[in-house]
Each structure stands twice: as structure tokens, then as C-alpha cells.
Design a protein around this motif. Structure first.
Motif, PDB file in Angstrom:
ATOM      1  N   TYR A  48     -42.698 -17.541 -41.585  1.00 13.90           N
ATOM      2  CA  TYR A  48     -41.461 -17.165 -40.727  1.00 13.90           C
ATOM      3  C   TYR A  48     -41.396 -15.578 -40.575  1.00 13.90           C
ATOM      4  O   TYR A  48     -40.404 -15.167 -39.685  1.00 13.90           O
ATOM      5  N   GLN A  49     -42.568 -14.885 -40.774  1.00  9.52           N
ATOM      6  CA  GLN A  49     -42.517 -13.431 -40.696  1.00  9.52           C
ATOM      7  C   GLN A  49     -43.759 -13.226 -39.542  1.00  9.52           C
ATOM      8  O   GLN A  49     -44.990 -13.843 -39.767  1.00  9.52           O
ATOM      9  N   PHE A  50     -43.908 -12.127 -39.069  1.00  9.65           N
ATOM     10  CA  PHE A  50     -44.802 -11.548 -38.258  1.00  9.65           C
ATOM     11  C   PHE A  50     -45.996 -10.689 -38.948  1.00  9.65           C
ATOM     12  O   PHE A  50     -45.538 -10.172 -40.033  1.00  9.65           O
ATOM     13  N   PRO A  51     -47.225 -11.153 -38.954  1.00  7.72           N
ATOM     14  CA  PRO A  51     -47.854 -12.007 -37.901  1.00  7.72           C
ATOM     15  C   PRO A  51     -48.127 -13.335 -38.435  1.00  7.72           C
ATOM     16  O   PRO A  51     -48.539 -13.465 -39.742  1.00  7.72           O
ATOM     17  N   GLN A  52     -47.784 -14.167 -37.797  1.00 13.98           N
ATOM     18  CA  GLN A  52     -47.916 -15.868 -38.261  1.00 13.98           C
ATOM     19  C   GLN A  52     -49.492 -16.158 -37.991  1.00 13.98           C
ATOM     20  O   GLN A  52     -50.361 -15.678 -37.034  1.00 13.98           O
ATOM     21  N   ASN A 155     -45.209  -4.422 -28.440  1.00 18.84           N
ATOM     22  CA  ASN A 155     -43.944  -3.777 -29.216  1.00 18.84           C
ATOM     23  C   ASN A 155     -42.940  -4.555 -29.595  1.00 18.84           C
ATOM     24  O   ASN A 155     -41.857  -3.953 -29.730  1.00 18.84           O
ATOM     25  N   GLU A 156     -43.034  -5.921 -29.455  1.00 23.20           N
ATOM     26  CA  GLU A 156     -41.798  -6.709 -29.976  1.00 23.20           C
ATOM     27  C   GLU A 156     -41.114  -6.504 -31.350  1.00 23.20           C
ATOM     28  O   GLU A 156     -42.196  -6.250 -32.195  1.00 23.20           O
ATOM     29  N   GLN A 157     -39.966  -6.538 -31.582  1.00 25.33           N
ATOM     30  CA  GLN A 157     -39.232  -6.401 -32.702  1.00 25.33           C
ATOM     31  C   GLN A 157     -38.543  -7.659 -32.925  1.00 25.33           C
ATOM     32  O   GLN A 157     -38.210  -8.394 -32.103  1.00 25.33           O
ATOM     33  N   PHE A 158     -38.211  -7.984 -34.138  1.00 20.40           N
ATOM     34  CA  PHE A 158     -37.526  -8.983 -34.667  1.00 20.40           C
ATOM     35  C   PHE A 158     -36.531  -8.825 -35.682  1.00 20.40           C
ATOM     36  O   PHE A 158     -36.490  -7.919 -36.352  1.00 20.40           O
ATOM     37  N   TYR A 159     -35.308  -9.502 -35.601  1.00 19.15           N
ATOM     38  CA  TYR A 159     -34.385  -9.646 -36.586  1.00 19.15           C
ATOM     39  C   TYR A 159     -34.716 -10.784 -37.522  1.00 19.15           C
ATOM     40  O   TYR A 159     -34.887 -11.947 -37.157  1.00 19.15           O
ATOM     41  N   TYR A 164     -36.204 -17.578 -41.003  1.00 22.67           N
ATOM     42  CA  TYR A 164     -36.268 -17.575 -39.534  1.00 22.67           C
ATOM     43  C   TYR A 164     -36.368 -16.241 -39.121  1.00 22.67           C
ATOM     44  O   TYR A 164     -36.340 -15.086 -39.777  1.00 22.67           O
ATOM     45  N   ARG A 165     -36.656 -16.016 -37.781  1.00 25.67           N
ATOM     46  CA  ARG A 165     -36.745 -14.955 -37.152  1.00 25.67           C
ATOM     47  C   ARG A 165     -36.269 -14.893 -35.722  1.00 25.67           C
ATOM     48  O   ARG A 165     -36.190 -15.982 -35.206  1.00 25.67           O
ATOM     49  N   VAL A 166     -35.599 -13.743 -35.215  1.00 26.20           N
ATOM     50  CA  VAL A 166     -35.023 -13.686 -33.955  1.00 26.20           C
ATOM     51  C   VAL A 166     -35.772 -12.613 -33.140  1.00 26.20           C
ATOM     52  O   VAL A 166     -35.428 -11.452 -33.638  1.00 26.20           O
ATOM     53  N   PRO A 167     -36.427 -12.797 -31.910  1.00 33.70           N
ATOM     54  CA  PRO A 167     -36.876 -11.714 -31.082  1.00 33.70           C
ATOM     55  C   PRO A 167     -35.777 -10.781 -30.768  1.00 33.70           C
ATOM     56  O   PRO A 167     -34.743 -11.446 -30.211  1.00 33.70           O
ATOM     57  N   ILE A 168     -36.116  -9.388 -30.636  1.00 33.71           N
ATOM     58  CA  ILE A 168     -35.034  -8.574 -30.147  1.00 33.71           C
ATOM     59  C   ILE A 168     -35.486  -8.213 -28.733  1.00 33.71           C
ATOM     60  O   ILE A 168     -36.699  -7.551 -28.566  1.00 33.71           O
TER      61      ILE A 168
END
Length: 373
Positions: A48-52, A155-159, A164-168
């Protein structure tokens, strides 16, 4: 009416192995629907976290409305339960999948997939050919596909949550490209085809005027396929406002084998409302959107010219309910108020053309409950 149960494992049990399942029983059709998946994390980190970096195998037996692609937000589930107009065409799906997902530190990722898919019509939907002798045939459509999808989101960030994760959404563009190949004869697959789709999305910052989220998308299908394998454009007959769907388009209303689309969602971020004392205190935000879809169908995929293909769906009177876009794009626009009670958005949506189709709405009010970051 149905009853459902489901569950999934969490990283607390294992960061290497994951399982997910659900089961539901429909009292109306008296059928079980269920899903089962197993995932192996190659890098021994939570999936559920980067990097998958994982491999997943799954099987799903469930129903689907053709042309409905839900962007699930948990807060919207209540609104998704209610649908407008006629909603009597479904598919029963048996889907076997194997997917390998790999993300890199530079935010480039790829997904290699295998999919065996069996579709059967349900409700008023029929897979019927012009030369069928049966009055109500019940065909099953079998396909086997290999796919490769690439995505680059610099440069993508996530909540980040626990499971789960949601792209910002940021100011950098996001690129996706997907190629799918259907292999005739493999595991009973009935058609050979190739489907190429791509999209670019970007947020434009406009200083005091707020910001615009812009998405360009296009696709092309090579080969001859029946309508369930065409691009069935994303429709929405619920009362939830969906950013990536056409909110006044009926399910299965438009199909294409080549298309291009433009979607603009603009937030004025209080540019006007902040000048009104009450609205400023409430922190409401103005929003407008515009969506245009252009597409077409080549003669080889037109069932009117090829009796071996399934006929386009009709209603109980024999009036067509599925169309091509010809030379005129489908267009809809909306104006709304966002940040109501901090997370609610309400839009007044206007459909601008194709108003002579059966059971269409020219105006509609749609709501969306979500958090923006």
C-alpha cells in the motif's frame, strides 16, 4: 437486494503475503458473487506504500454495468446506491487475472497483466447476432488478453494510510500508456485485437483565479470486435458527481473503436465567494467543469454492416439505446459549489447535445463527498 461480507489481511500479519476476499449473495437473481486474490510483495514492503513491487493473482465472479467505471470514494457509497433512468442491462463476469506491478523511485511504473474474461449478458441485455435463429440467445463472450501499462508521475506525492494511499494532485503532469492484445484461440478466446490508450493529466495554477485540472485521453482499437469489447464510454446514472465519467450520459449509450476526449475541472478557490461575507465565512469554493468526447466506429466494427457481430442493444420497443458519436462530440458542462461542510461538492450539470436519445436528462444535480489535498 444482496448481502455481502469481505476482508483483507494487513501488513501487521505479513509484509510479504497478502490476501483479499469478499462474497455476496443476490436475492433477486439468486446467484453468488465473490472475489479472491493473493499478493506477493517482492521487495518485502507493504503493497500500500510507494514504491510498489508485487505479483497478484485473482479471480472474480460478479456483475457489472457496461460503461460504468466507478471511482470509489468511501463517502460516496450512499449516493452510488441510487440510479436515475432505465438501468436494466448488466454483465455476469468471470475474470482470472495475474498482474505484476513495479514502481521506481523516479515515479515511473509499469504493470504487466494477463486476463481471461468471460462475459454473459443479464437483465435486458442480449448478445444477439442478426443471423441468430433463437429469439433470445444467451451467448458467452470469451477473451484472453495480455497487457502492458506504463505510468510516469514525476514528483508525485501521496496521502498515506495503513491500507490505502491517495495521490495528491500536483503541478507536474501524469502520463499513462496502455497496450492490450487479445489472443484468439488461447483458453477459448474468440477474438484477436489490440487496444492502445493513453492519457495526459496536469494541474495548471492560475494565481488568484485558482487552478485547473486538465486531462487529455485517447484510444484506438485494432481488429474486429463485438460491442462489449469496444470502448464503452464512462457513463454515470448515479447521483454522485464523478470526475472521470460523463455524468448525464446513460450506461452503454456510446461506443467507439477510436476516440479522443478533453476534461477540464476548474476551481476558482474562492476568487468570487471570498468577496461575499457569508460565503467567505463558510469557506465555500466555486467550481466549473467542461467535458468533450469525440469518437467513431469503423465499418468493420459496425454490426449493421457485419451480421456476425452482436447487435447494438435496444429497449423493449426495439428502439436503439447504443450509438456512435458520428461527427459530433458529446459535450457536458457543470457549475458547482465545493468545500460545503469542508468536504462536500454539489454541481448543476448540463448536457449540451444528443438530447433526442431515449431517457436522457438535459439537466442534473450531482454531489460528491471527498477530501482534496
Amino acid at each position: 437486494m444482496s448481502v455481502a461480507r469481505g476482508g483483507r489481511t494487513t501488513p501487521e500479519l505479513s509484509k510479504r503475503y497478502y490476501a483479499e476476499t469478499y462474497a455476496a449473495y443476490g436475492f433477486k437473481d439468486q446467484r453468488w458473487k465473490y472475489f479472491l486474490s493473493g499478493t506477493y510483495s517482492i521487495n518485502n514492503k507493504t503493497i500500500y506504500q510507494f514504491p510498489q513491487n508485487y505479483v497478484r493473482a485473482s479471480f472474480q465472479r460478479d456483475t457489472k454495468i457496461p460503461g460504468q467505471e466507478l471511482q470509489f470514494v468511501q463517502e460516496d457509497n450512499f449516493l452510488l446506491s441510487f440510479k436515475r433512468g432505465v438501468n436494466d442491462k448488466w454483465l455476469y463476469n468471470d475474470t482470472w487475472r495475474i498482474d505484476y506491478v513495479h514502481e521506481f523511485e523516479n515515479h515511473f511504473s509499469y504493470n504487466i497483466g494477463f486476463k481471461n474474461w468471460q462475459q454473459s449478458p443479464a437483465g435486458a441485455l442480449q448478445f444477439k447476432r442478426v443471423d441468430d435463429n433463437e429469439t433470445t440467445p444467451s451467448h458467452t463472450l470469451n477473451t484472453t488478453e495480455f497487457s502492458l501499462e506504463t505510468r510516469w508521475a514525476p514528483n508525485e506525492q501521496f496521502y498515506q494510510g495503513k491500507i490505502y494511499r491517495v495521490p495528491i494532485v500536483g503541478r507536474y503532469p501524469v502520463y499513462t500508456l496502455r497496450f492490450t492484445a487479445g489472443i484468439k484461440g488461447l483458453l477459448g478466446s474468440q477474438y484477436s485485437y489490440q487496444n492502445l490508450t493513453g492519457s495526459i493529466s496536469k494541474r495548471f495554477l492560475l494565481s488568484q483565479l485558482g487552478y485547473s485540472n486538465v486531462t487529455l485521453q485517447g484510444g484506438y482499437i485494432f481488429g474486429q470486435v463485438p460491442f462489449p469489447l469496444l470502448t464503452i464510454h464512462r457513463a454515470n446514472q448515479t447521483y454522485a458527481y464523478q470526475l472521470n465519467s460523463y455524468n448525464l450520459m446513460n450506461f452503454l449509450e456510446f461506443v467507439s473503436d477510436h476516440y479522443a476526449s478533453l476534461a477540464i475541472d476548474h476551481s476558482f478557490n474562492g476568487f468570487f465567494f471570498n468577496k461575499i461575507p457569508l460565503f467567505k465565512k463558510l469557506k465555500w469554493r466555486e467550481a466549473v467543469s467542461f467535458k468533450a468526447l469525440y469518437g467513431g466506429l469503423r465499418s468493420q466494427n459496425d454490426p449493421a454492416q457485419n451480421p456476425s457481430l452482436y447487435e447494438f442493444p435496444t429497449n423493449e420497443l426495439g428502439v436503439p439505446t447504443t450509438y456512435t458519436l458520428n461527427k459530433t462530440p458529446y459535450i457536458e458542462a457543470s457549475a458547482g459549489v465545493a468545500n460545503v461542510f469542508k468536504f462536500f461538492r454539489v454541481d448543476l450539470v448540463k448536457r449540451l447535445n444528443y438530447l433526442d436519445h431515449p431517457n436522457v436528462s438535459q439537466w442534473g444535480i450531482r454531489a460528491r463527498a471527498t477530501f482534496d489535498f
